[in-house]
Design a protein around this motif. Sequence first.
Motif, PDB file in Angstrom:
ATOM      1  N   UNK A 101       0.770  60.632   1.479  1.00 28.91           N
ATOM      2  CA  UNK A 101      -0.508  60.893   1.940  1.00 28.91           C
ATOM      3  C   UNK A 101      -1.366  59.678   1.773  1.00 28.91           C
ATOM      4  N   UNK A 102      -0.609  58.406   1.356  1.00 29.01           N
ATOM      5  CA  UNK A 102      -1.422  57.191   1.081  1.00 29.01           C
ATOM      6  C   UNK A 102      -1.978  57.198  -0.087  1.00 29.01           C
ATOM      7  N   UNK A 103      -3.060  56.491  -0.388  1.00 20.59           N
ATOM      8  CA  UNK A 103      -3.631  56.326  -1.641  1.00 20.59           C
ATOM      9  C   UNK A 103      -5.326  56.731  -1.429  1.00 20.59           C
ATOM     10  N   UNK A 104      -5.664  57.000  -2.438  1.00 17.44           N
ATOM     11  CA  UNK A 104      -7.279  57.011  -2.778  1.00 17.44           C
ATOM     12  C   UNK A 104      -8.027  56.012  -3.499  1.00 17.44           C
ATOM     13  N   UNK A 105      -9.488  55.848  -3.044  1.00 17.83           N
ATOM     14  CA  UNK A 105     -10.009  55.046  -3.866  1.00 17.83           C
ATOM     15  C   UNK A 105     -10.057  55.198  -5.185  1.00 17.83           C
ATOM     16  N   UNK A 106      -9.786  56.713  -5.868  1.00 15.48           N
ATOM     17  CA  UNK A 106      -9.653  56.899  -7.086  1.00 15.48           C
ATOM     18  C   UNK A 106      -8.693  58.211  -7.034  1.00 15.48           C
ATOM     19  N   UNK A 107      -7.783  57.751  -7.571  1.00 17.57           N
ATOM     20  CA  UNK A 107      -6.341  58.695  -7.592  1.00 17.57           C
ATOM     21  C   UNK A 107      -5.815  58.953  -9.094  1.00 17.57           C
TER      22      UNK A 107
ATOM     23  N   UNK B 145      -6.949  67.712  -3.806  1.00 17.34           N
ATOM     24  CA  UNK B 145      -6.361  68.524  -4.857  1.00 17.34           C
ATOM     25  C   UNK B 145      -5.127  68.936  -4.430  1.00 17.34           C
ATOM     26  N   UNK B 146      -3.992  68.265  -5.044  1.00 18.01           N
ATOM     27  CA  UNK B 146      -2.666  68.310  -4.506  1.00 18.01           C
ATOM     28  C   UNK B 146      -1.708  68.747  -5.568  1.00 18.01           C
TER      29      UNK B 146
ATOM     30  N   UNK C 211       3.775  68.293 -10.823  1.00 15.93           N
ATOM     31  CA  UNK C 211       2.699  67.319 -10.908  1.00 15.93           C
ATOM     32  C   UNK C 211       1.280  67.703 -10.126  1.00 15.93           C
ATOM     33  N   UNK C 212       0.020  67.524 -10.545  1.00 19.28           N
ATOM     34  CA  UNK C 212      -0.978  67.742  -9.896  1.00 19.28           C
ATOM     35  C   UNK C 212      -1.701  66.332  -9.726  1.00 19.28           C
ATOM     36  N   UNK C 213      -2.146  66.200  -8.335  1.00 16.60           N
ATOM     37  CA  UNK C 213      -2.888  65.009  -7.862  1.00 16.60           C
ATOM     38  C   UNK C 213      -4.463  65.270  -7.662  1.00 16.60           C
ATOM     39  N   UNK C 214      -5.092  64.447  -7.985  1.00 15.68           N
ATOM     40  CA  UNK C 214      -6.642  64.567  -7.898  1.00 15.68           C
ATOM     41  C   UNK C 214      -7.075  63.175  -6.983  1.00 15.68           C
ATOM     42  N   UNK C 215      -7.624  63.359  -6.002  1.00 20.02           N
ATOM     43  CA  UNK C 215      -7.955  62.125  -5.012  1.00 20.02           C
ATOM     44  C   UNK C 215      -9.588  62.101  -4.763  1.00 20.02           C
TER      45      UNK C 215
ATOM     46  N   UNK D 240      -3.290  56.628 -13.257  1.00 21.67           N
ATOM     47  CA  UNK D 240      -4.564  56.770 -12.523  1.00 21.67           C
ATOM     48  C   UNK D 240      -4.940  55.268 -11.997  1.00 21.67           C
ATOM     49  N   UNK D 241      -5.350  55.125 -11.028  1.00 23.63           N
ATOM     50  CA  UNK D 241      -5.872  54.156 -10.186  1.00 23.63           C
ATOM     51  C   UNK D 241      -7.332  54.404  -9.636  1.00 23.63           C
ATOM     52  N   UNK D 242      -8.196  53.036  -9.866  1.00 24.64           N
ATOM     53  CA  UNK D 242      -9.531  52.986  -9.352  1.00 24.64           C
ATOM     54  C   UNK D 242      -9.708  51.928  -8.588  1.00 24.64           C
ATOM     55  N   UNK D 243      -9.745  51.906  -7.156  1.00 25.77           N
ATOM     56  CA  UNK D 243      -9.782  50.663  -6.473  1.00 25.77           C
ATOM     57  C   UNK D 243     -11.282  50.304  -6.036  1.00 25.77           C
ATOM     58  N   UNK D 244     -11.511  49.123  -6.294  1.00 21.77           N
ATOM     59  CA  UNK D 244     -13.108  48.744  -5.962  1.00 21.77           C
ATOM     60  C   UNK D 244     -12.990  48.194  -4.618  1.00 21.77           C
TER      61      UNK D 244
END
Length: 240
Positions: free
Chosen positions: A63-69, A91-92, A104-108, A162-166
């Motif tokens: 899927x790649x990444x998201x700004x907030x994952x 929502x995956x 697993x549950x993944x929120x993007x 948890x990732x949060x990319x600026x």
Amino acid sequence: MLCPALLSGYVTHHPEDCFSFTREQASAFARERARDFNPLHDPDSTRFCVPGDLLFASVCAWDGLSEHMDMRLEGMVDDKALLALSGDRGSRSLTDVRDHRVYAKIENDGASVQDPALVYALVQAAVTFTGQHFFSTLIPRMREYGVMVHPTRPLVVYDRIRLDLDDTQMHTPEIRSAGSDMHIEGRRGTLTLKFEFHEQGRTVGSGYKTMQLRGLRKFDSEAVEVLVNAYRLRQDSCAA
């Protein structure tokens, strides 16, 4: 698949975008890519499970990444699970297609990161981060709180990232520790490892991982030495 290089040599592909992991593949990823020498990932372990970092890398490879994952693991995956991603991008779920168990549950949220080179760099940094903290964080934190996992059968399971990319346009991100927290409740504990992504002197993102510690007991220096020596032996066998 957006970034197959993340899983090269560590996954078995099946029809209909399903995939699985042999014990040897999962163990090789833990040792070679994540530098994680948890005995739960040894191929001959009676409690074998696929590393959480490999599941995280798999989701990102597709899927790649998201700004907030935010990815939460809901069970230990073994070598018999046949996995697939379902749901929309926001929502995956990572599910075993045979018994429909959700692992697993993944929120993007926010902008997506689809550049394979950047996805690879960010994920590789994140998966390596865990393995760096056995000696520098886990052992000192257990000593501080007066508890320890079983010295010969440690049960330490990573269950959230948890990732949060600026900035989603970075090029050569580096990961740095941002501290840790420990919470103890009876014979269970949660260790949170916090980190930041930096590029060219500026902070470009942050995140954390949580690890669940089970079967805690009173800290014993001699028993911890057994744990440490076993971990070092695994490191040495991988380097040989």
